[in-house]
Enzyme design. Structure first.
Site, PDB file in Angstrom:
ATOM      1  N   GLU A 169      -7.864  -5.164   0.164  1.00  0.00           N
ATOM      2  CA  GLU A 169      -6.244  -5.334   0.169  1.00  0.00           C
ATOM      3  C   GLU A 169      -5.923  -6.762  -0.193  1.00  0.00           C
ATOM      4  O   GLU A 169      -5.423  -7.521   0.714  1.00  0.00           O
ATOM      5  CB  GLU A 169      -6.020  -4.955   1.443  1.00  0.00           C
ATOM      6  CG  GLU A 169      -6.099  -3.556   1.869  1.00  0.00           C
ATOM      7  CD  GLU A 169      -5.292  -3.102   3.396  1.00  0.00           C
ATOM      8  OE1 GLU A 169      -5.102  -3.842   3.929  1.00  0.00           O
ATOM      9  OE2 GLU A 169      -5.270  -1.876   3.481  1.00  0.00           O
ATOM     10  N   GLU A 352      -8.975   3.938   3.486  1.00  0.00           N
ATOM     11  CA  GLU A 352      -8.542   3.840   4.787  1.00  0.00           C
ATOM     12  C   GLU A 352      -7.306   4.704   4.799  1.00  0.00           C
ATOM     13  O   GLU A 352      -6.476   5.001   3.937  1.00  0.00           O
ATOM     14  CB  GLU A 352      -7.945   2.444   5.085  1.00  0.00           C
ATOM     15  CG  GLU A 352      -8.998   1.702   5.337  1.00  0.00           C
ATOM     16  CD  GLU A 352      -8.421   0.086   5.716  1.00  0.00           C
ATOM     17  OE1 GLU A 352      -7.290  -0.031   6.138  1.00  0.00           O
ATOM     18  OE2 GLU A 352      -9.298  -0.823   5.402  1.00  0.00           O
TER      19      GLU A 352
HETATM   20  C1  FCB Z   1      -5.205  -2.142   6.960  1.00  0.00           C
HETATM   21  C2  FCB Z   1      -6.384  -3.233   7.232  1.00  0.00           C
HETATM   22  C3  FCB Z   1      -7.241  -2.781   8.156  1.00  0.00           C
HETATM   23  C4  FCB Z   1      -6.500  -2.157   9.431  1.00  0.00           C
HETATM   24  C5  FCB Z   1      -5.075  -1.245   8.984  1.00  0.00           C
HETATM   25  C6  FCB Z   1      -4.492  -0.598  10.016  1.00  0.00           C
HETATM   26  O1  FCB Z   1      -4.187  -3.075   6.043  1.00  0.00           O
HETATM   27  O2  FCB Z   1      -7.162  -3.203   5.996  1.00  0.00           O
HETATM   28  O3  FCB Z   1      -8.143  -4.083   8.587  1.00  0.00           O
HETATM   29  O4  FCB Z   1      -6.052  -3.167  10.141  1.00  0.00           O
HETATM   30  O5  FCB Z   1      -4.558  -1.887   8.077  1.00  0.00           O
END
Ligand code: FCB
Length: 442
Positions: A169, A352
């Protein structure tokens, strides 16, 4: 409540990879074993972390890693995504920290023994503080220090790694860290964000070169987060505002990777905001990728704003998670199909997806039905995107376990496993059990 998808769904295939994800600073603890990073400094600055906490112990994973791998194995997942800590692996003079290296080698070996594919992220936000002291991501040289780090680590890890991501990110590192100031290192100013972003993307390209050379057999790529932008109304001015926000927050990070250029707003932003792009930079950034990691949590709604071009409208009267993020799974399908339409994408992994919920730990159990519903809705949305031709190979739940949620400290719980921070016990939540049963019934 059970997770359930149609028997003919691509997500029911044994070839689809399911995993759980974490990040070094959020779980490891053990500050003695490494150099300080920007998040240590940020946590030490009063008012930056909601509960005043830090990463000193976190989930005590450096001590408890063997039992954590057993836990991952008990969930029946195919893969584990985690990040390695730059300041644990590399000393200030650029040499290797042997103890740090041994830790990660043991972790990788154990995962491989258990047939759990290691997905390694090289940079999940824990920049060594000594690099921040000389400008951090505003200093172009940091991109080259990252390449050195990627080079040493990928040589030492050898063939143990199934997949490498250079960065997690870059939007968050650049915008939240150097423009909005709500993440480490906490710099605030429009003149910083896009400069940091350019150096991060350059670091990615340089890192990719090292990875492709030293580790040609692993799947090498990058992880981006997307918060799809929606206009509040169909009015022309809102649509324009929304497009601006989208280029600023989403396209800025993906377009250079595939098109070798920044989005059109680069022509309209002020001189002070513009990054310094040297000849050849865009070619370096646009290295071929083996995969693109996509992180998705929510969408954002925008309206026109005279002063700042756009304004984000917080969700009202719609379902949200404990983060206040709208639960809007349709945006997940649309995001994937539209990316697929616009770019010649490599394989996609959802690196994620997940939710913070108000978990109640009662009689040794967490019955987080709301998290199962979130998971179910997002797996369905993913299923629809795949049915429309998007080439998604895997899905990682964020997170394996509750952990240090950055500026929120330990107040927000994203795990499918509960962590009792008083005694470091891990308790599989109902969502974790549902995920396990869903995976094993494929
Ligand atoms: C993302 C991050 C991760 C976590 C989630 C909720 O932006 O990559 O580390 O904090 O959010």
């Amino acid at each position: 409540m059970k997770l359930n998808l149609a028997p003919n769904s691509a997500l029911k295939s044994k070839d689809f990879t399911y995993g759980v994800a974490t990040a070094s600073f959020q779980i490891e603890g053990n500050l003695e074993g490494r150099l300080p990073c920007i998040w240590d400094t940020f946590c030490g600055t009063p008012g930056k972390i909601k509960d005043g906490s830090n990463g000193e112990i976190a989930c005590d994973h450096i001590r408890l890693w063997e039992q954590d791998i057993d836990l991952i194995e008990s969930l029946g997942v195919d893969a584990y995504r985690f990040s390695v800590s730059w300041p644990r692996l590399i000393n200030q003079d650029g040499s290797l920290n042997d103890k740090g290296l041994d830790f990660y080698l043991a972790l990788l070996d154990r995962l491989n023994q258990k047939n759990i594919k290691p997905f390694v992220t090289l940079y999940h936000w824990d920049l060594p503080q000594y690099l921040e002291d000389i400008g951090g991501w505003l200093n172009r040289d940091t991109a080259y220090r990252f390449q050195d780090y990627a080079d040493i680590v990928s040589r030492k890890f050898g063939d143990r790694v199934f997949s490498y991501a250079t960065l997690n990110e870059p939007f968050c590192s650049a915008y939240l860290g150097y423009e909005a100031g709500i993440h480490a290192p906490g710099k605030i100013g429009k003149q910083f964000g896009k400069k940091a972003a350019h150096h991060l993307l350059l670091a990615h390209g340089l890192g990719m070169q090292a990875l492709q050379q030293n580790s040609p057999n692993s799947k090498n790529g990058i992880v981006l987060n997307f918060t799809p932008a929606y206009p509040e109304t169909g009015k022309e001015e809102d649509v324009v505002a929304c497009e601006w926000a989208n280029q600023n927050f989403n396209d800025w990070y993906i377009k250079p990777l595939f098109d070798k250029s920044y989005p059109p707003i680069i022509e309209e932003i002020s001189e002070e905001e513009r990054p310094q792009i040297k000849d050849g930079d865009m070619e370096i950034i646009a290295q071929p990728l083996d995969f693109l990691g996509v992180n998705f949590y929510t969408r954002a709604v925008y309206r026109a704003d005279k002063e700042n071009r756009f304004k984000e409208i917080p969700p009202q009267n719609v379902p949200v998670t404990e983060m206040g993020w709208e639960i809007y799974p349709q945006a997940f399908t649309n995001l994937l199909t539209s990316l697929n339409h616009r770019y010649a994408l490599p394989e996609i992994y959802i690196t994620e997806n997940g939710s913070a919920m108000n978990d109640a730990f009662i009689d040794g159990e967490v019955n987080d039905v709301d998290r199962i519903e979130y998971l179910q809705a997002h797996l369905e949305a993913l299923d629809q995107a795949i049915a429309q031709g998007v080439n998604v190979k895997g899905y990682f739940a964020w997170s394996l376990m509750d952990n240090f949620e950055w500026a929120e400290g330990y107040l927000k719980r994203f795990g499918i496993v509960y962590v009792d921070y008083l005694n470091q016990q891990r308790i599989i939540k109902l969502s974790g059990k549902s995920y396990r049963d869903f995976i094993s019934n494929r």
